[in-house]
Motif scaffolding. Structure first.
Motif, PDB file in Angstrom:
ATOM      1  N   ALA A 109       0.852  -1.197   0.000  1.00  0.00           N
ATOM      2  CA  ALA A 109       0.000   0.000   0.000  1.00  0.00           C
ATOM      3  C   ALA A 109       0.888   1.247   0.000  1.00  0.00           C
ATOM      4  CB  ALA A 109      -0.913  -0.017   1.222  1.00  0.00           C
ATOM      5  N   GLU A 110       1.963   1.194   0.777  1.00  0.00           N
ATOM      6  CA  GLU A 110       2.905   2.321   0.844  1.00  0.00           C
ATOM      7  C   GLU A 110       3.662   2.480  -0.488  1.00  0.00           C
ATOM      8  OE1 GLU A 110       3.484   4.666   2.802  1.00  0.00           O
ATOM      9  OE2 GLU A 110       5.610   5.183   2.919  1.00  0.00           O
ATOM     10  N   ASP A 112       2.670   1.548  -3.421  1.00  0.00           N
ATOM     11  CA  ASP A 112       1.714   2.015  -4.429  1.00  0.00           C
ATOM     12  C   ASP A 112       1.523   3.524  -4.330  1.00  0.00           C
ATOM     13  OD1 ASP A 112      -0.040   1.463  -6.540  1.00  0.00           O
ATOM     14  OD2 ASP A 112      -1.763   1.462  -5.201  1.00  0.00           O
ATOM     15  N   ARG A 113       1.600   4.008  -3.097  1.00  0.00           N
ATOM     16  CA  ARG A 113       1.392   5.443  -2.855  1.00  0.00           C
ATOM     17  C   ARG A 113       2.614   6.259  -3.290  1.00  0.00           C
ATOM     18  NH1 ARG A 113       2.166   9.048   0.889  1.00  0.00           N
ATOM     19  NH2 ARG A 113       3.382   7.711   2.268  1.00  0.00           N
ATOM     20  N   ILE A 114       3.830   5.742  -3.015  1.00  0.00           N
ATOM     21  CA  ILE A 114       5.029   6.571  -3.244  1.00  0.00           C
ATOM     22  C   ILE A 114       5.717   6.324  -4.589  1.00  0.00           C
ATOM     23  CG2 ILE A 114       5.453   6.819  -0.752  1.00  0.00           C
ATOM     24  CD1 ILE A 114       7.782   4.829  -1.024  1.00  0.00           C
ATOM     25  N   GLU A 117       3.755   5.518 -11.452  1.00  0.00           N
ATOM     26  CA  GLU A 117       3.024   4.398 -12.061  1.00  0.00           C
ATOM     27  C   GLU A 117       3.844   3.586 -13.062  1.00  0.00           C
ATOM     28  OE1 GLU A 117      -0.293   5.247 -14.510  1.00  0.00           O
ATOM     29  OE2 GLU A 117       0.561   7.088 -15.311  1.00  0.00           O
ATOM     30  N   GLN A 136      -4.808  -3.658  -0.811  1.00  0.00           N
ATOM     31  CA  GLN A 136      -4.947  -2.235  -0.491  1.00  0.00           C
ATOM     32  C   GLN A 136      -4.327  -1.318  -1.550  1.00  0.00           C
ATOM     33  OE1 GLN A 136      -3.257  -1.903   3.467  1.00  0.00           O
ATOM     34  NE2 GLN A 136      -4.388  -3.696   4.151  1.00  0.00           N
ATOM     35  N   MET A 137      -3.927  -1.896  -2.691  1.00  0.00           N
ATOM     36  CA  MET A 137      -3.304  -1.076  -3.743  1.00  0.00           C
ATOM     37  C   MET A 137      -4.368  -0.495  -4.674  1.00  0.00           C
ATOM     38  SD  MET A 137      -0.087  -3.451  -4.895  1.00  0.00           S
ATOM     39  CE  MET A 137       0.280  -2.503  -6.371  1.00  0.00           C
ATOM     40  N   THR A 138      -4.089   0.681  -5.220  1.00  0.00           N
ATOM     41  CA  THR A 138      -4.993   1.290  -6.195  1.00  0.00           C
ATOM     42  C   THR A 138      -4.632   0.800  -7.598  1.00  0.00           C
ATOM     43  OG1 THR A 138      -4.972   3.225  -4.798  1.00  0.00           O
ATOM     44  CG2 THR A 138      -5.893   3.515  -6.993  1.00  0.00           C
TER      45      THR A 138
END
Ligand code: NAD
Length: 220
Positions: A109-110, A112-114, A117, A136-138
Motif C-alpha cells: 500500500a505504501e 503504491d502510494r510513493i 506508475e 490495499q493497492m490502487t
C-alpha cells in the motif's frame, strides 16, 4: 501491443530496489547486481544492511570467480534504510520481507502510494496470493509475484505468479526480466503452493508412500 506505463520490455540496466535484506533479499539483490543492474537494498533494520556484504560474500563467490571483481560488485550495491530514497529512480521494486500478509499488504500500500506508475512492483512471497497482498493497492495492474526458488543463485527457475486480471504484458515483461539474469520464468496463475512447492510436496508424498509400502528405506 498496447504501451504500458512500465514499457513492453524491462531495461537491461538501471536501478532495481530490493526491500528486505534477509536471506532472500541478499540473494536477489546480489543476482541483479551480478547481471549489471544498479541494485539498492532497503531494510528497516540497520543491522541487516550493515551485515549485507558479509552475508552476500558466499553468494557472490558462486557467481564471480575473481574475488576482487566479486568484492567490487558487492561494494556497488547501495544500502538504504529509507524506503522513499531507496525506490527513487528504480524501474522495479522487488519485495523480500518476511512472510507476513499484514506486513506485505502494508508495504505494498505504501509502495503504491510513493512509486510512480511506471514502476513495477514484485513480491517474492512463497505462499500468499498476489491479489491478497495487493488488496490495499490502487494500481494493482503493475503487481506480480517473481518468486525465486531457494537457493536462487543456483536454481535457474523463477515462478512468475499472476492474478486472473494481471495484464499479459506484465507477465511477458517479467519473463524477459528473469531471462536478463539468466533464469527461466515459469508463469502460473495464483493458487496455494504455486507450482514448485506443489511438485515438491507431490514428490514427498510419493516418497513416504513408497517407504510405507516398505519398498524404499532411509538406510542402505
Ligand atoms: N527463506 C527462504 O528459503 C525463501 C525461499 C523462497 C521465498 N522466500 C520468501 O522470501 C521472502 C523473504 O524471506 P526471507 O527468508 O529472506 O526473510 P527474512 O526474515 O530473512 O528477512 C526479511 C527482512 O525484511 C526486513 N523487513 C521487514 N519489514 C520491512 C519493511 N517494511 N521495510 C523494509 N524491510 C523490512 C526485515 O528486517 C528482514 O531483514 C518471504 O516472502 C519468504 O516467504 C523465502
Amino acid at each position: 501491443m498496447k504501451e504500458f506505463a512500465f514499457g513492453t520490455e524491462p531495461p537491461g540496466s538501471g536501478r532495481i530496489c530490493v526491500v528486505g535484506a534477509g536471506f532472500m533479499g541478499c540473494v536477489i539483490a546480489t543476482l541483479y547486481a551480478h547481471h549489471g543492474y544498479d541494485a539498492v537494498i532497503c531494510d528497516s533494520n540497520q543491522t541487516m544492511l550493515d551485515t549485507y556484504v558479509e552475508r552476500a560474500r558466499p553468494i557472490a563467490a558462486g557467481l564471480v570467480e575473481n574475488s576482487d571483481a566479486s568484492e567490487a560488485m558487492l561494494a556497488g550495491v547501495t544500502l538504504e534504510p529509507d524506503l522513499a530514497s531507496a525506490v527513487e529512480g528504480a524501474f522495479l521494486v522487488h519485495e523480500a520481507v518476511q512472510e507476513s500478509l499484514e506486513v506485505k499488504q502494508a508495504l505494498f500500500a505504501e509502495l503504491d502510494r510513493i512509486c510512480p506508475e511506471n514502476m513495477v512492483l514484485a513480491t517474492n512471497t512463497s505462499s500468499f496470493l498476489i491479489s491478497d497482498i495487493a488488496a490495499q493497492m490502487t494500481r494493482k495492474e503493475r503487481m506480480m509475484g517473481i518468486h525465486y526458488v531457494t537457493p536462487g543463485h543456483i536454481v535457474p527457475v523463477i515462478e512468475l505468479i499472476h492474478a486472473a486480471d494481471t495484464p499479459a504484458e506484465l507477465v511477458a515483461w517479467s519473463r524477459k526480466l528473469v531471462q536478463n539474469i539468466e533464469h527461466v520464468g515459469v508463469a502460473i496463475l495464483e493458487r496455494p503452493g504455486f507450482l514448485v512447492n506443489r511438485i515438491q510436496f507431490a514428490m514427498l508424498t510419493e516418497i513416504y508412500r513408497l517407504m510405507d509400502e516398505g519398498l524404499v528405506s532411509r538406510s542402505p
